[in-house]
Structures are given as structure tokens and as C-alpha cells.
Design an enzyme around this catalytic site. Structure first.
Site, short mmCIF file in Angstrom:
data_model
loop_
_atom_site.label_atom_id
_atom_site.label_comp_id
_atom_site.label_asym_id
_atom_site.label_seq_id
_atom_site.Cartn_x
_atom_site.Cartn_y
_atom_site.Cartn_z
N ASN A 41 0.84 -1.20 0.00
CA ASN A 41 0.00 0.00 0.00
C ASN A 41 0.87 1.25 0.00
O ASN A 41 1.96 1.29 0.58
CB ASN A 41 -1.00 0.00 1.16
CG ASN A 41 -0.39 -0.21 2.52
OD1 ASN A 41 0.62 -0.87 2.66
ND2 ASN A 41 -1.01 0.36 3.53
N ILE A 42 0.36 2.27 -0.70
CA ILE A 42 1.09 3.53 -0.86
C ILE A 42 0.12 4.66 -0.53
O ILE A 42 -0.79 4.94 -1.31
CB ILE A 42 1.62 3.68 -2.31
CG1 ILE A 42 2.48 2.47 -2.71
CG2 ILE A 42 2.41 4.98 -2.47
CD1 ILE A 42 2.80 2.37 -4.20
N GLU A 43 0.31 5.24 0.64
CA GLU A 43 -0.63 6.28 1.09
C GLU A 43 -0.20 7.66 0.57
O GLU A 43 0.87 7.82 -0.03
CB GLU A 43 -0.73 6.25 2.61
CG GLU A 43 -1.30 4.92 3.08
CD GLU A 43 -1.58 4.84 4.56
OE1 GLU A 43 -1.12 5.71 5.33
OE2 GLU A 43 -2.29 3.87 4.95
N ASN A 44 -1.09 8.62 0.80
CA ASN A 44 -0.84 9.98 0.31
C ASN A 44 -1.42 10.97 1.32
O ASN A 44 -2.44 10.68 1.96
CB ASN A 44 -1.51 10.16 -1.06
CG ASN A 44 -1.06 11.42 -1.76
OD1 ASN A 44 -1.51 12.52 -1.45
ND2 ASN A 44 -0.16 11.28 -2.69
N ALA A 45 -0.79 12.14 1.42
CA ALA A 45 -1.28 13.18 2.33
C ALA A 45 -2.71 13.57 1.96
O ALA A 45 -3.49 13.99 2.82
CB ALA A 45 -0.36 14.40 2.27
N TYR A 47 -5.58 11.84 1.49
CA TYR A 47 -5.86 10.45 1.87
C TYR A 47 -6.53 9.59 0.80
O TYR A 47 -6.23 8.42 0.65
CB TYR A 47 -6.74 10.41 3.13
CG TYR A 47 -6.12 10.98 4.37
CD1 TYR A 47 -4.75 11.26 4.45
CD2 TYR A 47 -6.91 11.27 5.48
CE1 TYR A 47 -4.19 11.80 5.59
CE2 TYR A 47 -6.35 11.81 6.63
CZ TYR A 47 -5.00 12.08 6.69
OH TYR A 47 -4.45 12.61 7.82
N CYS A 52 -4.08 0.81 -2.65
CA CYS A 52 -4.01 -0.44 -1.87
C CYS A 52 -2.93 -1.35 -2.47
O CYS A 52 -2.60 -1.26 -3.66
CB CYS A 52 -5.34 -1.17 -1.92
SG CYS A 52 -6.60 -0.49 -0.83
N GLU A 54 -3.18 -4.43 -3.26
CA GLU A 54 -3.73 -5.24 -4.35
C GLU A 54 -3.68 -4.46 -5.66
O GLU A 54 -3.35 -4.99 -6.71
CB GLU A 54 -5.18 -5.64 -4.05
CG GLU A 54 -5.34 -6.57 -2.86
CD GLU A 54 -5.44 -5.84 -1.53
OE1 GLU A 54 -4.98 -4.68 -1.43
OE2 GLU A 54 -5.97 -6.44 -0.59
N CYS A 88 -11.00 -3.21 -3.90
CA CYS A 88 -10.03 -4.17 -4.45
C CYS A 88 -10.69 -5.49 -4.83
O CYS A 88 -10.24 -6.16 -5.77
CB CYS A 88 -8.88 -4.38 -3.48
SG CYS A 88 -7.76 -2.96 -3.47
N1 THU Z 1 -5.21 -1.56 2.53
C1 THU Z 1 -4.70 -2.29 1.50
O1 THU Z 1 -3.61 -1.98 0.99
N2 THU Z 1 -5.40 -3.35 1.08
C2 THU Z 1 -6.56 -3.79 1.61
O2 THU Z 1 -7.19 -4.67 1.08
C3 THU Z 1 -7.04 -3.20 2.85
C4 THU Z 1 -6.49 -1.84 3.14
C5 THU Z 1 -4.47 -0.40 3.01
C6 THU Z 1 -5.00 0.92 2.55
C7 THU Z 1 -4.47 1.85 3.63
O3 THU Z 1 -3.17 2.28 3.25
C8 THU Z 1 -4.36 0.98 4.86
O4 THU Z 1 -4.46 -0.36 4.41
C9 THU Z 1 -5.43 1.25 5.90
O5 THU Z 1 -6.68 1.24 5.33
#
Ligand code: THU
Length: 131
Positions: A41-45, A47, A52, A54, A88
């Protein structure tokens, strides 16, 4: 192969960029041709732009010219099993083979196996569209 996929997913967890949720997810998918692709997973400021794990793995797979997923392994930094989010599940449906297995591993190394039809019943997909 499953052990290798688990190991690759665990490595992907360590690469996750999740400074906001502090929840790390790693996946490894196997294509119908036997190729493996992992993602984190790669988050961003901003949100809602979060990617995800996947989605990252699917993007790598499609970029490499593959479009059929036969198996998926998901692990996370949480203790419990991490199930794919709703969005996903729909993304997986686009590329899943009929028999795609989803293997969820918890921190203890226990494994649970699911079918996409269990996780996304009554789905809407390409079968519903004229093509
Ligand atoms: N996340 C995933 O990468 N895959 C999932 O199927 C569930 C949630 C990540 C997204 C976010 O960065 C963090 O988990 C919390 O929701």
C-alpha cells in the site's frame, strides 16, 4: 510456490508507505502463466489517493502484459487476517480466473483460503456488459 508467495508478500509489507494509517499491507499474486507480482500500500497526504497493495500488484501485472490472476496472498502488519477492501475485490474480479484462490495469512502464519465469489457475491462485472 505458496511459500515463495508468502515470503514475497512479507517483503512487500516492509516496503509499504503508510505514514498515516501505520497499517502495512503486502500482497503477492500469481498469474495463470505462473508469474509472480507483489505490491504494497502507498498512502498519500491527500488520503483518498491511497493505493491499496492489491491495486499496486495488479498495476505491475498488467504493465508486464499479464491479465489473469489465479492466486493471491495477502499479509499485513496487523495481527489478524487482512481481507481485501471492497474496491479491491472489484478490481480483482476484473482479472480473476474462475478458480482464483485468495490466501490470507495472519501474523502467526495461519492461512485462510477464500474464493472471490464468497467475498464479492452477486458481483457486477464484464459478464454483465456487452463486449
Ligand atoms: N489496505 C490495503 O492496501 N489493502 C486492503 O485490502 C485493505 C487496506 C491499506 C490501505 C491503507 O493504506 C491501509 O491499508 C489502511 O486502510
Amino acid at each position: 510456490m505458496l511459500a515463495q508467495m508468502h515470503a514475497l508478500a512479507l517483503t512487500a509489507v516492509t516496503q509499504a508507505y503508510s505514514p498515516y494509517s501505520h497499517f502495512k499491507v503486502g500482497v503477492c499474486l500469481e498469474t495463470a502463466s505462473g508469474q509472480l507480482f507483489s505490491g504494497c500500500n502507498i498512502e498519500n497526504a491527500s488520503y483518498s489517493l491511497t493505493l491499496c497493495a492489491e491495486s499496486a500488484a495488479i498495476a505491475a501485472m498488467v504493465t508486464a502484459g499479464q491479465q489473469r490472476i489465479q492466486r493471491l496472498v495477502i499479509v499485513s502488519s496487523g495481527e489478524d487476517f487482512c481481507s481485501p477492501c471492497g474496491a479491491c475485490r472489484q478490481r480483482l474480479l476484473e482479472f480473476a480466473t474462475e478458480a482464483m484462490e485468495i490466501h490470507l495469512f495472519n501474523q502467526a502464519g495461519d492461512c485462510r483460503v477464500h474464493w472471490l465469489s464468497e467475498l464479492l457475491p452477486f458481483s457486477f462485472g464484464k459478464k454483465d456488459l456487452p463486449c
